[in-house]
Design an enzyme around this catalytic site. Structure first.
Site, PDB file in Angstrom:
ATOM      1  N   ASP A  51       0.850  -1.202   0.000  1.00  0.00           N
ATOM      2  CA  ASP A  51       0.000   0.000   0.000  1.00  0.00           C
ATOM      3  C   ASP A  51       0.884   1.250   0.000  1.00  0.00           C
ATOM      4  O   ASP A  51       2.078   1.184   0.318  1.00  0.00           O
ATOM      5  CB  ASP A  51      -0.931   0.013   1.225  1.00  0.00           C
ATOM      6  CG  ASP A  51      -0.179  -0.060   2.549  1.00  0.00           C
ATOM      7  OD1 ASP A  51       0.698  -0.932   2.682  1.00  0.00           O
ATOM      8  OD2 ASP A  51      -0.452   0.770   3.451  1.00  0.00           O
ATOM      9  N   GLU A  80       0.049  -1.046   5.728  1.00  0.00           N
ATOM     10  CA  GLU A  80       1.083  -0.595   6.665  1.00  0.00           C
ATOM     11  C   GLU A  80       0.854   0.848   7.067  1.00  0.00           C
ATOM     12  O   GLU A  80       1.118   1.237   8.205  1.00  0.00           O
ATOM     13  CB  GLU A  80       2.472  -0.762   6.029  1.00  0.00           C
ATOM     14  CG  GLU A  80       3.627  -0.719   7.019  1.00  0.00           C
ATOM     15  CD  GLU A  80       4.071   0.682   7.396  1.00  0.00           C
ATOM     16  OE1 GLU A  80       4.653   0.855   8.478  1.00  0.00           O
ATOM     17  OE2 GLU A  80       3.816   1.625   6.610  1.00  0.00           O
ATOM     18  N   ARG A 109       6.754   8.306  22.598  1.00  0.00           N
ATOM     19  CA  ARG A 109       7.629   7.225  22.136  1.00  0.00           C
ATOM     20  C   ARG A 109       8.526   6.920  23.330  1.00  0.00           C
ATOM     21  O   ARG A 109       9.281   7.790  23.780  1.00  0.00           O
ATOM     22  CB  ARG A 109       8.473   7.700  20.951  1.00  0.00           C
ATOM     23  CG  ARG A 109       7.673   8.403  19.841  1.00  0.00           C
ATOM     24  CD  ARG A 109       6.779   7.426  19.117  1.00  0.00           C
ATOM     25  NE  ARG A 109       5.827   8.120  18.264  1.00  0.00           N
ATOM     26  CZ  ARG A 109       5.769   7.962  16.945  1.00  0.00           C
ATOM     27  NH1 ARG A 109       6.608   7.165  16.333  1.00  0.00           N
ATOM     28  NH2 ARG A 109       4.842   8.587  16.245  1.00  0.00           N
ATOM     29  N   ASP A 120       8.918   4.312  -0.587  1.00  0.00           N
ATOM     30  CA  ASP A 120       8.118   3.749   0.511  1.00  0.00           C
ATOM     31  C   ASP A 120       6.866   3.124  -0.063  1.00  0.00           C
ATOM     32  O   ASP A 120       5.905   3.813  -0.302  1.00  0.00           O
ATOM     33  CB  ASP A 120       7.769   4.875   1.497  1.00  0.00           C
ATOM     34  CG  ASP A 120       6.899   4.398   2.646  1.00  0.00           C
ATOM     35  OD1 ASP A 120       6.829   3.182   2.876  1.00  0.00           O
ATOM     36  OD2 ASP A 120       6.280   5.260   3.298  1.00  0.00           O
TER      37      ASP A 120
HETATM   38 ZN    ZN Z   1       5.097   5.037   4.887  1.00  0.00          ZN
HETATM   39 ZN    ZN Z   2       6.579   2.130   4.582  1.00  0.00          ZN
END
Ligand code: ZN
Ligand code: ZN
Length: 468
Positions: free
Chosen positions: A89, A152, A352, A118
């Site tokens: 995706d 993702e 985080r 990405d």
């Molecule tokens: Zn990404």
């Molecule tokens: Zn990614």
């Protein structure tokens, strides 16, 4: 057997670019508006998954599709499973492209298009690493599963579906980040604090906060913040604001509107995993307002932001700051701040955190700090860490050093999260090189073809080395 992996990768360049072109041409953004029983994330992610599986089948691998949500390309046999986890995706293309985001465009040996960085470019490079391994006649001692997730960028629906049906791979890597090796990812948790107890302050006051608005996402530093307030003396407030802008690292403007005086603060946006890279417009706006006397929820909302959150990305004022030797600091991003005179206030904080603490510690700090507020936890993903002495880390870093020439490279920990955390001994590995600009999630996303070819060689050699 000595294989010149860089030389070998070159021979696959044309095939690779042809397959990459096919993958990029599929708009595989999650599309809930067109979700069906057959395509739970919409048709795009499933089409990109099908393309990957078609490529694997074509090249002689065993493949399997799990309900159009996830799938694998498999090579080898054995008790242990090595996972290479990628995602098909992409983020929405968004505005600002100079080329068609869904058409692979090559200019000056650089590949442009959504997913080139990405994660289609790196994912396919890792797949070609697997193909090179097979073509070189190297038989793995373990089962290699090249796993493809389809969600993702949102909720990991696809890969979670796979893990509901199959055991997680024993070890492996996810080519969905940067080189060299990321052997740790901090925990990630979000809390919402609301102030809805006393809409109307009982005391008389010269200032009334009508509304406050800053931030879009919990994992982004807000660039803009707006407040509307009623006061008897707009001119005085405007003058105060001018002085404020002279003193602090923000810009902005104020104007009289029907609802009252509107104050606009402009800071600097950044990824929420390192809030110090940005300037939070919202907490600065609260700081400005804190010089006036408000009552009830407005008072609690502003005090909480100013006294406990502002300019304190490590959580010192909440008493939850922690630095771990290997995982680094706890970080806090104040991503969303809202107030409305009818509905009260809301502050969304994303943390985080390193190993050695958990969401319960954060909850305690927030609850103690949020006078007049109610704290609730939204979600949590625990920290993930693979020891730097683990052979997976050692072997991958050695391959990276050898082929990239970056002889000083060391594994490191980040605040982001990747599919690597799904494997007990899983690390993120490439494919962004330190010398290339990060354009993931941005317009005009790109990856130099030389980088992609080098990544392919690294992945091929990495699979061979893990087999040794
Ligand atoms: Zn990404
Ligand atoms: Zn990614």
């Amino acid at each position: 057997m000595t294989v010149d992996w860089k030389q070998k990768a070159k021979a696959y360049q044309e095939d690779y670019l042809k397959d990459l072109r096919a993958l990029v041409s599929i708009d595989s953004e999650r599309d809930d508006a067109h979700a069906t029983d057959e395509f739970p994330l919409g048709p795009g992610p499933a089409a990109a998954l099908a393309k990957y599986l078609e490529i694997g089948k074509r090249d002689g691998f065993k493949t399997k599709n799990y309900d159009n949500l996830a799938g694998y390309i498999e090579y080898g046999d054995g008790d242990q499973t090595l996972g290479v986890i990628v995602h098909a995706d992409v983020m929405p293309a968004g505005e600002g492209w100079n080329t068609d985001p869904f058409e692979l465009t090559i200019k000056d040996n650089v590949a442009y298009g959504r997913g080139t960085s990405d994660d289609k470019g790196p994912g396919l490079a890792a797949y070609y690493g697997l193909r090179m391994l097979k073509d070189a006649g190297i038989k793995p001692k373990f089962k290699i599963r090249f796993l493809i997730g389809t969600d993702e960028e949102s909720n990991w629906t696809g890969i979670k579906h796979y893990l509901d049906l199959e055991p997680a791979p024993d070890f492996g890597f996810s080519p969905d980040a940067e080189f060299p090796v990321i052997n740790g990812e901090k925990g990630n948790t979000t809390f919402v604090t609301t102030f809805t107890g006393e809409q109307n302050g009982e005391e008389d006051t010269e200032f009334t906060l009508r509304s406050f608005k800053a931030g879009l996402r919990d994992n982004m530093v807000p660039r803009d913040a707006f407040a509307v307030l009623e006061s008897d003396d707009n001119e005085r407030v405007s003058d105060d604001f001018t002085k404020f802008l002279d003193t602090y690292p923000v810009s902005g403007d104020s104007q009289v509107t029907d609802g009252g005086l509107q104050i606009h603060v402009i800071g600097k946006s950044a990824h929420g995993m390192e809030p110090d890279d940005g300037i939070n417009a919202g907490t600065y706006l609260a700081l400005f307002l804190s010089q006036y006397r408000f009552t009830g929820d407005a008072k609690h909302f502003i005090s909480f932001i100013v006294d406990k959150l502002h300019d304190d990305s490590r959580g010192h004022h909440l008493g939850i700051n922690l630095t771990d030797d290997v995982m680094g600091d706890l970080t806090m991003n104040i991503g969303i701040m809202r107030y409305d005179i009818k509905d009260g206030g809301l502050v969304n904080t994303n943390f985080r955190y390193p190993k050695g603490m958990g969401p319960a510690d954060i909850m305690k700090g927030l609850t103690a700090g949020a006078t007049g507020g109610q704290v609730s936890q939204e979600d949590d993903m625990g920290p993930h860490y693979v020891d730097a002495s683990d052979p997976v880390v050692q072997k991958l870093i050695a391959v990276y050093k050898d082929l990239s020439g970056e002889t000083e490279a060391k594994p490191h920990v980040v605040g982001g999260g990747s599919f690597a955390r799904l494997m007990e001994r899983g690390v993120a590995f490439g494919a962004l090189f330190p010398w290339t600009k990060n354009t993931m999630h941005q317009a005009n996303e790109f990856q130099p073809i030389d980088d992609l070819m080098l990544a392919m060689a690294i992945y091929g050699k990495a699979l061979a080395t893990l087999n040794e």
